[in-house]
Scaffold this motif. Structure first.
Motif, PDB file in Angstrom:
ATOM      1  N   LEU A  18       0.839  -1.190   0.000  1.00  0.00           N
ATOM      2  CA  LEU A  18       0.000   0.000   0.000  1.00  0.00           C
ATOM      3  C   LEU A  18       0.879   1.247   0.000  1.00  0.00           C
ATOM      4  N   TRP A  20       1.769   5.084   1.160  1.00  0.00           N
ATOM      5  CA  TRP A  20       1.649   5.680   2.494  1.00  0.00           C
ATOM      6  C   TRP A  20       0.313   6.375   2.678  1.00  0.00           C
ATOM      7  N   LEU A  23      -2.982   4.542   4.053  1.00  0.00           N
ATOM      8  CA  LEU A  23      -3.183   4.427   5.501  1.00  0.00           C
ATOM      9  C   LEU A  23      -3.382   5.787   6.148  1.00  0.00           C
ATOM     10  N   ALA A  27      -6.883   7.628   8.452  1.00  0.00           N
ATOM     11  CA  ALA A  27      -6.558   8.110   9.789  1.00  0.00           C
ATOM     12  C   ALA A  27      -6.883   9.592   9.927  1.00  0.00           C
TER      13      ALA A  27
END
Length: 68
Positions: A18, A20, A23, A27
């Motif tokens: 994945l 960066w 993710l 978040a």
């Protein structure tokens, strides 16, 4: 067949990495929604008691989830 490739065997999956931001974006979205939930702007609508109860329940839920 070209050099460096192997035939696929049945039942195997490709492994991917994945980036960066895959993710980081969820978040950031979670934090933004939590800040909106806890923002003092809700005090202007007259629902201060509701907002305080919601935030305290959310904090207690997170505490309980982290302790288990």
């Amino acid at each position: 067949m070209s050099a460096g490739t192997r035939p696929r065997t049945p039942g195997t999956t490709a492994q991917t990495r994945l980036p960066w931001w895959a993710l980081a974006l969820p978040a950031v979205g979670f934090v933004a929604l939590f800040v909106l939930l806890a923002s003092p702007a809700s005090a202007d609508t007259g629902s201060t008691a509701f907002a305080e109860g919601t935030v305290s329940r959310a904090v207690e839920f997170v505490r309980h989830a982290l302790q288990s």
